[in-house]
Design a protein around this motif. Structure first.
Motif, PDB file in Angstrom:
ATOM      1  N   THR A  54      -1.864  11.226   4.468  1.00 17.68           N
ATOM      2  CA  THR A  54      -2.198  11.424   3.066  1.00 17.68           C
ATOM      3  C   THR A  54      -3.717  11.511   2.920  1.00 17.68           C
ATOM      4  N   PRO A  55      -4.224  12.514   2.200  1.00 17.35           N
ATOM      5  CA  PRO A  55      -5.675  12.601   1.963  1.00 17.35           C
ATOM      6  C   PRO A  55      -6.157  11.454   1.077  1.00 17.35           C
ATOM      7  N   VAL A  56      -7.342  10.947   1.377  1.00 14.76           N
ATOM      8  CA  VAL A  56      -7.931   9.850   0.610  1.00 14.76           C
ATOM      9  C   VAL A  56      -9.433  10.110   0.478  1.00 14.76           C
ATOM     10  N   THR A  57     -10.001   9.729  -0.661  1.00 14.63           N
ATOM     11  CA  THR A  57     -11.433   9.880  -0.910  1.00 14.63           C
ATOM     12  C   THR A  57     -12.007   8.545  -1.338  1.00 14.63           C
ATOM     13  N   LEU A  58     -13.125   8.149  -0.740  1.00 16.36           N
ATOM     14  CA  LEU A  58     -13.800   6.927  -1.169  1.00 16.36           C
ATOM     15  C   LEU A  58     -14.607   7.263  -2.420  1.00 16.36           C
ATOM     16  N   VAL A  59     -14.276   6.624  -3.528  1.00 14.86           N
ATOM     17  CA  VAL A  59     -14.927   6.903  -4.811  1.00 14.86           C
ATOM     18  C   VAL A  59     -16.178   6.056  -4.982  1.00 14.86           C
ATOM     19  N   ARG A  60     -16.053   4.741  -4.760  1.00 16.18           N
ATOM     20  CA  ARG A  60     -17.212   3.859  -4.892  1.00 16.18           C
ATOM     21  C   ARG A  60     -16.948   2.518  -4.222  1.00 16.18           C
ATOM     22  N   LYS A  61     -18.053   1.799  -4.012  1.00 14.34           N
ATOM     23  CA  LYS A  61     -17.990   0.444  -3.474  1.00 14.34           C
ATOM     24  C   LYS A  61     -18.590  -0.488  -4.515  1.00 14.34           C
ATOM     25  N   ALA A  62     -18.035  -1.673  -4.635  1.00 13.48           N
ATOM     26  CA  ALA A  62     -18.581  -2.668  -5.549  1.00 13.48           C
ATOM     27  C   ALA A  62     -19.987  -3.055  -5.061  1.00 13.48           C
ATOM     28  N   PRO A  63     -20.818  -3.617  -5.927  1.00 13.66           N
ATOM     29  CA  PRO A  63     -22.198  -3.947  -5.547  1.00 13.66           C
ATOM     30  C   PRO A  63     -22.330  -4.757  -4.260  1.00 13.66           C
ATOM     31  N   MET A  64     -21.428  -5.663  -4.007  1.00 11.64           N
ATOM     32  CA  MET A  64     -21.489  -6.461  -2.787  1.00 11.64           C
ATOM     33  C   MET A  64     -20.654  -5.840  -1.664  1.00 11.64           C
ATOM     34  N   GLY A  65     -20.115  -4.644  -1.905  1.00 14.12           N
ATOM     35  CA  GLY A  65     -19.346  -3.934  -0.879  1.00 14.12           C
ATOM     36  C   GLY A  65     -17.865  -4.239  -0.868  1.00 14.12           C
ATOM     37  N   ASP A  66     -17.393  -5.076  -1.780  1.00 10.67           N
ATOM     38  CA  ASP A  66     -15.983  -5.443  -1.802  1.00 10.67           C
ATOM     39  C   ASP A  66     -15.555  -5.671  -3.238  1.00 10.67           C
ATOM     40  N   PRO A  67     -14.560  -5.007  -3.763  1.00 10.97           N
ATOM     41  CA  PRO A  67     -13.620  -4.086  -3.127  1.00 10.97           C
ATOM     42  C   PRO A  67     -14.126  -2.646  -3.107  1.00 10.97           C
ATOM     43  N   LEU A  68     -13.296  -1.771  -2.547  1.00 10.34           N
ATOM     44  CA  LEU A  68     -13.572  -0.333  -2.496  1.00 10.34           C
ATOM     45  C   LEU A  68     -12.619   0.374  -3.449  1.00 10.34           C
ATOM     46  N   GLN A  69     -13.103   1.404  -4.098  1.00 11.00           N
ATOM     47  CA  GLN A  69     -12.235   2.219  -4.943  1.00 11.00           C
ATOM     48  C   GLN A  69     -11.966   3.518  -4.203  1.00 11.00           C
ATOM     49  N   VAL A  70     -10.690   3.821  -3.982  1.00 14.27           N
ATOM     50  CA  VAL A  70     -10.313   5.055  -3.308  1.00 14.27           C
ATOM     51  C   VAL A  70      -9.387   5.862  -4.208  1.00 14.27           C
ATOM     52  N   ARG A  71      -9.407   7.168  -4.016  1.00 13.72           N
ATOM     53  CA  ARG A  71      -8.523   8.059  -4.769  1.00 13.72           C
ATOM     54  C   ARG A  71      -7.488   8.604  -3.800  1.00 13.72           C
ATOM     55  N   VAL A  72      -6.223   8.363  -4.139  1.00 15.62           N
ATOM     56  CA  VAL A  72      -5.097   8.843  -3.348  1.00 15.62           C
ATOM     57  C   VAL A  72      -4.116   9.504  -4.297  1.00 15.62           C
ATOM     58  N   ARG A  73      -3.808  10.771  -4.060  1.00 14.00           N
ATOM     59  CA  ARG A  73      -2.852  11.511  -4.903  1.00 14.00           C
ATOM     60  C   ARG A  73      -3.213  11.420  -6.388  1.00 14.00           C
ATOM     61  N   ASP A  74      -4.477  11.633  -6.714  1.00 14.38           N
ATOM     62  CA  ASP A  74      -4.998  11.605  -8.084  1.00 14.38           C
ATOM     63  C   ASP A  74      -4.852  10.256  -8.776  1.00 14.38           C
ATOM     64  N   VAL A  75      -4.754   9.186  -8.001  1.00 10.09           N
ATOM     65  CA  VAL A  75      -4.691   7.833  -8.537  1.00 10.09           C
ATOM     66  C   VAL A  75      -5.805   7.018  -7.890  1.00 10.09           C
ATOM     67  N   SER A  76      -6.538   6.251  -8.696  1.00 10.50           N
ATOM     68  CA  SER A  76      -7.576   5.379  -8.161  1.00 10.50           C
ATOM     69  C   SER A  76      -6.976   4.019  -7.836  1.00 10.50           C
ATOM     70  N   VAL A  77      -7.309   3.526  -6.642  1.00  7.60           N
ATOM     71  CA  VAL A  77      -6.785   2.248  -6.175  1.00  7.60           C
ATOM     72  C   VAL A  77      -7.946   1.409  -5.657  1.00  7.60           C
TER      73      VAL A  77
ATOM     74  N   LEU B 266       0.826  -1.206   0.000  1.00  6.33           N
ATOM     75  CA  LEU B 266       0.000   0.000   0.000  1.00  6.33           C
ATOM     76  C   LEU B 266       0.861   1.257   0.000  1.00  6.33           C
ATOM     77  N   MET B 267       1.951   1.239   0.747  1.00  7.34           N
ATOM     78  CA  MET B 267       2.826   2.405   0.803  1.00  7.34           C
ATOM     79  C   MET B 267       3.477   2.670  -0.551  1.00  7.34           C
ATOM     80  N   VAL B 268       3.806   1.618  -1.296  1.00  5.50           N
ATOM     81  CA  VAL B 268       4.360   1.773  -2.638  1.00  5.50           C
ATOM     82  C   VAL B 268       3.333   2.433  -3.565  1.00  5.50           C
ATOM     83  N   MET B 269       2.036   2.149  -3.339  1.00  3.35           N
ATOM     84  CA  MET B 269       0.971   2.739  -4.153  1.00  3.35           C
ATOM     85  C   MET B 269       0.614   4.153  -3.714  1.00  3.35           C
ATOM     86  N   GLY B 270       1.273   4.676  -2.677  1.00  2.56           N
ATOM     87  CA  GLY B 270       1.015   6.037  -2.231  1.00  2.56           C
ATOM     88  C   GLY B 270       0.079   6.162  -1.051  1.00  2.56           C
ATOM     89  N   ILE B 271      -0.333   5.044  -0.486  1.00  7.58           N
ATOM     90  CA  ILE B 271      -1.215   5.079   0.676  1.00  7.58           C
ATOM     91  C   ILE B 271      -0.331   5.133   1.913  1.00  7.58           C
TER      92      ILE B 271
END
Length: 75
Positions: free
Chosen positions: A37-60, A28-33
């Motif tokens: 560090t500011p992070v934004t929750l972008v979306r959740k998959a229909p069953m709630g897993d996985p989560l898409q978050v935006r960190v440093r203008d990158v979606s993870v 996670l640290m290699v990916m910038g987490i």
């Protein structure tokens, strides 16, 4: 609060990754987490897993079980 508890569109700052095992934390640290560090929750998959978050203008995609171990502070 945990990263998995954020609502869609909510922003927070990562406060701790200490609950994660070493290899997962390193990946996670290699990916910038990183602490303070500011992070934004972008979306959740229909069953709630996985989560898409935006960190440093990158979606993870993060497993919900991993996001439940990342502490965040909501501003």
């Amino acid at each position: 609060m945990k990263l998995a508890e954020l609502t869609i569109g909510q922003e927070a700052t990562i406060s701790s990754l200490k609950q994660l095992d070493g290899s997962t934390r390193k990946k996670l640290m290699v990916m910038g987490i990183l602490p303070n560090t500011p992070v934004t929750l972008v979306r959740k998959a229909p069953m709630g897993d996985p989560l898409q978050v935006r960190v440093r203008d990158v979606s993870v995609a993060i497993r919900k079980s991993t996001a439940e171990q990342i502490s965040v502070e909501v501003a």
